[in-house]
Write an enzyme that holds these catalytic residues in place. Structure first.
Site, short mmCIF file in Angstrom:
data_model
loop_
_atom_site.label_atom_id
_atom_site.label_comp_id
_atom_site.label_asym_id
_atom_site.label_seq_id
_atom_site.Cartn_x
_atom_site.Cartn_y
_atom_site.Cartn_z
N HIS A 138 0.86 -1.19 0.00
CA HIS A 138 0.00 0.00 0.00
C HIS A 138 0.89 1.24 0.00
O HIS A 138 1.02 1.96 0.98
CB HIS A 138 -0.91 0.00 1.23
CG HIS A 138 -2.04 0.99 1.13
ND1 HIS A 138 -3.30 0.72 1.60
CD2 HIS A 138 -2.11 2.25 0.63
CE1 HIS A 138 -4.09 1.76 1.40
NE2 HIS A 138 -3.37 2.70 0.81
N HIS A 140 1.89 4.84 -1.70
CA HIS A 140 1.64 6.00 -2.54
C HIS A 140 3.00 6.49 -3.04
O HIS A 140 3.81 6.97 -2.25
CB HIS A 140 0.96 7.11 -1.74
CG HIS A 140 -0.42 6.76 -1.26
ND1 HIS A 140 -1.55 7.35 -1.77
CD2 HIS A 140 -0.84 5.89 -0.30
CE1 HIS A 140 -2.62 6.86 -1.15
NE2 HIS A 140 -2.21 5.97 -0.25
N LYS A 221 -6.74 -0.20 -8.78
CA LYS A 221 -7.14 0.33 -7.48
C LYS A 221 -8.47 1.06 -7.63
O LYS A 221 -8.61 1.96 -8.45
CB LYS A 221 -6.07 1.31 -6.96
CG LYS A 221 -6.48 2.08 -5.70
CD LYS A 221 -6.63 1.16 -4.49
CE LYS A 221 -7.02 1.95 -3.24
NZ LYS A 221 -5.97 2.86 -2.79
N HIS A 223 -10.86 3.44 -5.53
CA HIS A 223 -10.72 4.34 -4.38
C HIS A 223 -11.89 5.31 -4.33
O HIS A 223 -12.31 5.85 -5.35
CB HIS A 223 -9.40 5.11 -4.50
CG HIS A 223 -8.98 5.83 -3.26
ND1 HIS A 223 -9.67 6.92 -2.77
CD2 HIS A 223 -7.96 5.61 -2.40
CE1 HIS A 223 -9.08 7.35 -1.67
NE2 HIS A 223 -8.04 6.57 -1.42
N HIS A 250 -10.24 0.73 -1.67
CA HIS A 250 -10.48 1.69 -0.59
C HIS A 250 -11.96 2.04 -0.72
O HIS A 250 -12.36 2.79 -1.61
CB HIS A 250 -9.59 2.92 -0.78
CG HIS A 250 -9.87 4.05 0.15
ND1 HIS A 250 -8.87 4.70 0.86
CD2 HIS A 250 -11.02 4.68 0.50
CE1 HIS A 250 -9.40 5.68 1.58
NE2 HIS A 250 -10.71 5.67 1.37
N HIS A 276 -6.79 -1.28 4.41
CA HIS A 276 -7.12 -0.78 5.76
C HIS A 276 -8.53 -1.21 6.19
O HIS A 276 -9.44 -0.41 6.35
CB HIS A 276 -6.94 0.73 5.88
CG HIS A 276 -7.25 1.53 4.67
ND1 HIS A 276 -8.50 1.57 4.10
CD2 HIS A 276 -6.47 2.35 3.92
CE1 HIS A 276 -8.47 2.35 3.05
NE2 HIS A 276 -7.25 2.84 2.91
N HIS A 324 -6.78 13.64 2.15
CA HIS A 324 -7.90 13.57 1.20
C HIS A 324 -8.39 14.94 0.75
O HIS A 324 -9.52 15.09 0.30
CB HIS A 324 -9.02 12.72 1.80
CG HIS A 324 -8.62 11.29 1.96
ND1 HIS A 324 -8.47 10.45 0.88
CD2 HIS A 324 -8.25 10.58 3.05
CE1 HIS A 324 -8.05 9.28 1.31
NE2 HIS A 324 -7.91 9.33 2.62
N ASP A 364 0.64 2.61 3.71
CA ASP A 364 -0.12 3.80 3.29
C ASP A 364 0.80 5.02 3.30
O ASP A 364 0.46 6.09 3.81
CB ASP A 364 -1.33 4.02 4.18
CG ASP A 364 -2.50 4.67 3.44
OD1 ASP A 364 -2.29 5.13 2.30
OD2 ASP A 364 -3.60 4.72 4.00
#
Length: 571
Positions: A138, A140, A221, A223, A250, A276, A324, A364
């Site tokens: 995970h 980024h 992915k 999300h 996600h 998660h 976010h 993450d």
């Protein structure tokens, strides 16, 4: 003629043997040696007056053409892996592990299956622990420096998405579209770790998804920041089934397009990596955690909620807001962030990890997680759970092997299986890339001694380059020759979809690294997760957020003190 020595003398020379126990860092965990491949009296050790000398443990006649002659041997290592805790020599040839066994000279020593010759180098692992390089699924890809930080913590593989410091990358593990995927595959040429990239999974037009798989994405992915609707998820899974790649989810925190049950209805019985799974990192509030009970869901944690401490809840609100792209002046944004943070489900997460209900741990990175703390936080949870729940079945005083095997699987073999790369990495086994992490036992879980990547030393604790000895202060992590020149191309892998591999993506982009296809993903179930495959019934009280497993409430106390913390990181 025999020679007798005390157990303490033997251990000081050759490391622990069968029945000896080794404490892991400053945790309460003890690994007990299950098997020793050595012949007592025939141990291979390097140095002045030691046995690895010409005509002794080093064979004077063999050449590298002999398939049993090693390029590199780690001598007398205590191997901790998902299926074994053993003392052995590790033979490496052409960058791959070729044997776990006994090293030396078969002309004068018994049971030798790893030959030491004039072409063999030695890493002395006596008294040290060796584990497989960790796998973080995970990631980024926001900052290229993440790779070095991860290496220095014992992680050798990154899977995720991103393009740098874009808003999309900072919030979602997505490398969108063929152009970005190709550029990141090219950027990976200089990364000193293995990598694989996930594409964007939101499109009802399958062509928009398929072109990313053809471009080299190893999965998709889905999300919520791009829209985690049941429709988007179902289409992504359709394409994944066609091309044998993974989908990472996600899920929909706000329950805008449906609830947890609607998401599971869209998934049907298809395999999925649930990111998660507790939910603070994102996903159906408040009951995403229930998805860990499904046999087709491969659940993981991200490390900011592990282990549960008295600071965990407080730090999460700001992390959600920044990651976010939320606005603190908008009440709805505050409500969105607040809905994700529930101390009750966070307190239950540690227990679910300990029960083997959650199968993996990831970071993450820079998006509500810390890229250099996957290993550390995994072992902190194991320590806390032994403290609160006692030994696992089959464990006893100075023997935590079952718990240790469960926890090391969470960041080694299980992530590898989940993303179709377990043929190459994820364990200390013959035939796999020699991605190995060596630890002083007192530093286990905090700071590795050195990292071997594809058979070359990649990163190591070393002293001042002008020092008269290699331990001159300051001792710190330094890049090793495995990261220089063309070595990365021979020691690190880039993972791509099988269709991209078969269509020659490495030729199209002129990639020099080892490019390998992912495979055997769509037929996975949770039963394939090593030591972490429990599927009990999970319920969440919608009012109190309390978590129940098979009708019994589960929770843990917030820690105020942990191992592997300031004692190791003052400097």
């Amino acid at each position: 003629m025999s020679f007798k020595m005390t157990q303490s003398q033997y251990t000081s020379l050759y490391g622990p043997t069968v029945g000896d126990s080794v404490r892991l860092g400053d945790t309460n965990l003890f690994a007990q040696v299950e098997k020793d491949y050595a012949n007592y009296g025939d141990e291979a050790t390097f140095g002045g007056g030691k046995s690895i000398r010409d005509g002794m443990a080093q064979n004077p006649n063999v050449t590298r053409d002999d398939k049993n002659v090693a390029d590199l041997v780690l001598t007398n290592a205590l191997i901790i892996d998902y299926d074994k805790i053993v003392k052995a020599d590790i033979g490496i040839k052409n960058g791959y592990i070729f044997k776990i066994g006994k090293a030396g000279n078969p002309d004068i020593m018994d049971n030798v299956d790893i030959i030491i010759g004039a072409t063999t180098d030695i890493i002395a692992a006596e008294g040290k622990i060796v584990t497989a390089g960790g796998i973080d699924t995970h990631v980024h890809f926001i900052n290229p420096e993440q790779a070095e930080v991860a290496l220095e913590s014992g992680i050798t593989t990154h899977i995720g998405g991103g393009t740098g410091a874009s808003e999309g990358a900072k919030a979602t593990t997505v490398t969108p579209g063929p152009w970005h995927i190709h550029r990141m595959l090219e950027a990976a040429e200089e990364m000193p770790i293995n990598v694989g990239f996930t594409g964007k999974g939101q499109a009802v037009n399958h062509t928009a998804l398929i072109e990313q798989i053809h471009a080299g994405a190893i999965g998709l992915k889905v999300h919520e920041d791009w829209g985690a609707t049941p429709s988007a998820l179902s289409h992504a899974l359709d394409v994944a089934d066609e091309f044998d790649v993974q989908v990472a989810l996600h899920a929909d925190t706000l329950n805008e397009a449906g609830f947890m049950e609607d998401t599971m209805a869209a998934v049907k019985d298809r395999v999925l990596h649930m990111y998660h799974t507790e939910g603070a990192g994102g996903g159906h509030a408040p009951d995403l955690i229930k998805s860990a009970a499904y046999s087709n869901i491969l659940p993981s944690s991200t490390n900011p909620t592990l282990p549960y401490t008295h600071n965990t809840v407080d730090e999460h609100l700001d992390m959600v807001m920044i990651t976010h792209h939320l606005n603190a002046s908008i009440p709805e944004d505050i409500a969105f962030a607040d809905s994700r943070i529930r101390k009750e489900t966070i307190a239950a997460e540690d227990v679910l990890q300990d029960m083997g209900v959650f199968s993996m741990v990831s970071s993450d990175s820079q998006a509500m997680g810390r890229v250099g703390e996957v290993v550390t936080r995994t072992w902190q949870v194991a320590h806390r759970m032994k403290e609160q729940r006692g030994p696992l079945d089959g464990d006893f005083e100075y023997h935590d092997n079952n718990r240790i095997k469960r926890y090391i699987a969470k960041y080694t073999i299980n992530p590898a299986i989940t993303h179709g790369i377990s043929d190459y990495v994820g364990s200390v086994e013959a035939g796999k890339l020699a991605d190995l992490v060596m630890w002083e036992p007192e530093f286990f879980g905090a700071k590795p001694d050195l990292v071997v990547k594809g058979g070359m030393i990649n990163s190591a604790v070393n002293g001042d380059a002008n020092g008269s000895i290699p331990t001159s202060e300051p001792l710190k992590y330094r890049k090793m020759y495995g990261q220089f020149g063309g070595n990365i191309t021979h020691t690190a892998m880039t993972f791509v979809s099988n269709t991209a591999y078969e269509n020659g993506i490495y030729r199209q982009l002129n990639l020099k690294r080892m490019v390998r296809p992912v495979r055997n993903i769509r037929n996975l179930t949770k039963a394939d997760m090593k030591n972490n495959n429990a599927t009990p019934k999970i319920d969440v009280d919608p009012q109190t957020y309390e978590v129940f497993v098979d009708g019994n409430k589960i929770t843990s106390e917030a820690a105020t003190e942990l191992p592997l913390t300031q004692r190791y990181f003052l400097f």
